[in-house]
Design a protein around this motif. Structure first.
Motif, PDB file in Angstrom:
ATOM      1  N   SER A 114     -32.720-121.814  13.261  1.00 61.21           N
ATOM      2  CA  SER A 114     -32.156-120.882  12.875  1.00 61.21           C
ATOM      3  C   SER A 114     -30.804-120.168  13.425  1.00 61.21           C
ATOM      4  CB  SER A 114     -33.565-119.743  13.103  1.00 61.21           C
ATOM      5  OG  SER A 114     -33.574-119.631  14.080  1.00 61.21           O
TER       6      SER A 114
ATOM      7  N   GLY B 282     -31.636-119.334  16.915  1.00 57.97           N
ATOM      8  CA  GLY B 282     -32.358-118.894  17.886  1.00 57.97           C
ATOM      9  C   GLY B 282     -32.701-119.424  18.671  1.00 57.97           C
TER      10      GLY B 282
ATOM     11  N   PRO C 170     -30.811-119.596   5.112  1.00 57.46           N
ATOM     12  CA  PRO C 170     -30.852-118.222   5.112  1.00 57.46           C
ATOM     13  C   PRO C 170     -31.016-117.536   4.087  1.00 57.46           C
ATOM     14  CG  PRO C 170     -28.315-119.767   4.611  1.00 57.46           C
ATOM     15  CD  PRO C 170     -29.531-120.062   5.643  1.00 57.46           C
TER      16      PRO C 170
ATOM     17  N   ASP D  35     -30.749-110.250   4.066  1.00 52.95           N
ATOM     18  CA  ASP D  35     -30.666-110.367   4.986  1.00 52.95           C
ATOM     19  C   ASP D  35     -30.152-111.339   6.622  1.00 52.95           C
ATOM     20  OD1 ASP D  35     -31.547-108.140   3.609  1.00 52.95           O
ATOM     21  OD2 ASP D  35     -34.104-108.648   3.443  1.00 52.95           O
ATOM     22  N   SER D  36     -30.431-111.720   6.518  1.00 55.51           N
ATOM     23  CA  SER D  36     -30.100-112.692   7.285  1.00 55.51           C
ATOM     24  C   SER D  36     -28.762-112.773   8.210  1.00 55.51           C
ATOM     25  CB  SER D  36     -30.482-114.480   7.534  1.00 55.51           C
ATOM     26  OG  SER D  36     -31.653-115.263   6.643  1.00 55.51           O
ATOM     27  N   SER D  37     -28.603-112.580   9.687  1.00 60.32           N
ATOM     28  CA  SER D  37     -27.516-112.721  10.488  1.00 60.32           C
ATOM     29  C   SER D  37     -26.343-113.777  10.008  1.00 60.32           C
ATOM     30  CB  SER D  37     -27.741-112.351  12.006  1.00 60.32           C
ATOM     31  OG  SER D  37     -26.492-112.732  11.874  1.00 60.32           O
TER      32      SER D  37
ATOM     33  N   SER E  96     -25.976-116.473  12.544  1.00 62.30           N
ATOM     34  CA  SER E  96     -27.580-117.638  12.741  1.00 62.30           C
ATOM     35  C   SER E  96     -26.903-119.106  12.039  1.00 62.30           C
ATOM     36  CB  SER E  96     -28.407-117.034  11.384  1.00 62.30           C
ATOM     37  OG  SER E  96     -29.214-114.873  12.450  1.00 62.30           O
TER      38      SER E  96
ATOM     39  N   THR F 186     -34.109-111.250  17.797  1.00 67.79           N
ATOM     40  CA  THR F 186     -34.828-110.328  16.564  1.00 67.79           C
ATOM     41  C   THR F 186     -35.463-111.488  15.986  1.00 67.79           C
ATOM     42  OG1 THR F 186     -32.504-111.558  15.292  1.00 67.79           O
ATOM     43  CG2 THR F 186     -31.792-109.676  17.101  1.00 67.79           C
TER      44      THR F 186
ATOM     45  N   ASP G  93     -34.933-111.741  12.874  1.00 66.54           N
ATOM     46  CA  ASP G  93     -34.030-111.995  11.330  1.00 66.54           C
ATOM     47  C   ASP G  93     -34.088-111.853  10.034  1.00 66.54           C
ATOM     48  OD1 ASP G  93     -31.252-112.416  10.725  1.00 66.54           O
ATOM     49  OD2 ASP G  93     -31.672-114.122  11.026  1.00 66.54           O
ATOM     50  N   THR G  94     -34.936-110.335  10.337  1.00 65.35           N
ATOM     51  CA  THR G  94     -36.224-110.212   8.743  1.00 65.35           C
ATOM     52  C   THR G  94     -35.808-109.243   8.266  1.00 65.35           C
ATOM     53  OG1 THR G  94     -38.090-111.191   9.571  1.00 65.35           O
ATOM     54  CG2 THR G  94     -38.420-110.161   8.461  1.00 65.35           C
TER      55      THR G  94
ATOM     56  N   SER H 207     -30.555-105.110  12.204  1.00 67.00           N
ATOM     57  CA  SER H 207     -31.083-105.808  13.709  1.00 67.00           C
ATOM     58  C   SER H 207     -32.527-104.836  14.436  1.00 67.00           C
ATOM     59  CB  SER H 207     -29.733-105.720  14.502  1.00 67.00           C
ATOM     60  OG  SER H 207     -30.627-106.427  15.698  1.00 67.00           O
TER      61      SER H 207
END
Length: 339
Positions: free
Chosen positions: A47, A49, A74, A77-79, A82, A251, A253-254, A258
């Protein structure tokens, strides 16, 4: 054995020998992959992360890059950052990867639709262009936890509402589709390659049930479930991962806004939470935790109780399917792999 002094507590209790630990994990991954799972390699969803980054790096240390396959998954809503970090990491490690946008699948099964309908029950004006997240409140003050909706309209105006239980549960149930779709893809590639699937929870997440059952909680091996979050960061630095990866802020990431993990689930930011969990695990009184964190003893006791409450309420997350009647012929220890 030297007795542990439980009257004073400091951050040094989390210090470990990272080279020795990396070697130990790598050796276990080789053994588990070949002798217990009988698989040729490992699949890891990355991810960007710190947890998935450390996990895939340890898998490469154990098996080599040619026997590790990475997935970048992804959704709406994913950054954006990421996926950038995940790609950077994959290039650094030299592993094969595939990127799949799971948003169309989520849309088709109603993930976004069900979630948005539940949000509108609380905030009727919510619609296109809005962003939101869920935050937790109460546990650290010794009260019952409650969940609140934090939203931002397209013009940037903030909105905050208490969430009714039914709406909270629906939002969480809908967003859990994300982890379950990702796991479906992980197991597709694992089956295709005859690989095992790596789960990436750290000790905080594993202990406190911060995962989705049959989603990111499903795996064949979990290499860092014994490492506190701050130790995972230390491991990533020790393994020489790119600084952009090592500096990633935890985060979920959901959600579209943020959201820090401590906002949604944990009582404290991860570093303080590590120390609190360690202290409780090793018999330190609340007074020692209070002194180490610079908080009141009453608050420290509330943090201990919050940890205990989460252990109780998420116990079922750790359980395999429960048989109505035992099947003794299959009660073999080597089959008891955490799923």
């Amino acid at each position: 054995m030297t007795a542990v002094n439980t009257t004073t507590l400091d951050w040094s209790v989390l210090d470990i020998d990272y080279e020795q630990e990396a070697d130990r994990i790598a050796a276990r991954l080789r053994e588990i992959t070949s002798r217990q799972l009988h698989r040729r390699g490992l699949v890891v969803a990355i991810s960007g992360g710190i947890d998935s980054s450390a996990s895939v790096s340890l898998a490469v240390r154990a098996l080599g890059p040619e026997r590790v396959f990475g997935l970048i998954l992804p959704e709406r809503d994913s950054s954006d950052d990421s996926a950038v970090r995940a790609t950077l990491l994959a290039e650094h490690l030299g592993i094969r990867t595939e990127t799949v946008d799971i948003a169309p699948a989520l849309d088709a099964i109603g993930c976004y639709r069900a979630r948005d309908a539940a949000v509108r029950n609380t905030l009727p004006e919510y619609g296109d262009g809005w962003k939101f997240k869920i935050v937790i409140d109460g546990g650290i003050q010794g009260r019952f936890n409650r969940f609140r909706l934090i939203a931002e309209s397209p013009d940037g105006a903030p909105h905050e509402r208490d969430l009714a239980l039914a709406d909270y549960l629906t939002i969480v149930a809908a967003t859990n589709f994300k982890q379950r779709i990702r796991k479906t893809l992980e197991y597709f590639h694992a089956d295709r390659l005859n690989y095992g699937v790596v789960g990436t929870p750290n000790r905080l997440e594993y202990d406190q049930g911060f995962f989705v059952k049959n989603g990111d909680g499903s795996a064949d091996v979990k290499p860092i479930a014994h490492l506190y979050k701050s130790q995972v960061y230390g491991m990533a630095h020790h393994l020489g991962l790119p600084e952009r990866v090592c500096a990633a802020v935890p985060t979920t990431d959901t959600y579209s806004l943020s959201q820090g993990q401590d906002e949604f689930y944990f009582a404290l930011p991860y570093r303080q939470m590590d120390l609190a969990l360690y202290a409780l695990n090793h018999g330190y009184p609340a007074s020692a935790l209070a002194a180490a964190l610079g908080i009141g003893e009453t608050q420290a006791k509330a943090i201990y109780e919050d940890i205990a409450n989460k252990r109780r309420t998420t116990r079922y997350m750790h359980l395999p399917p429960v048989l109505a009647v035992d099947v003794p012929e299959l009660d073999v220890p080597e089959l008891h792999l955490q799923a």
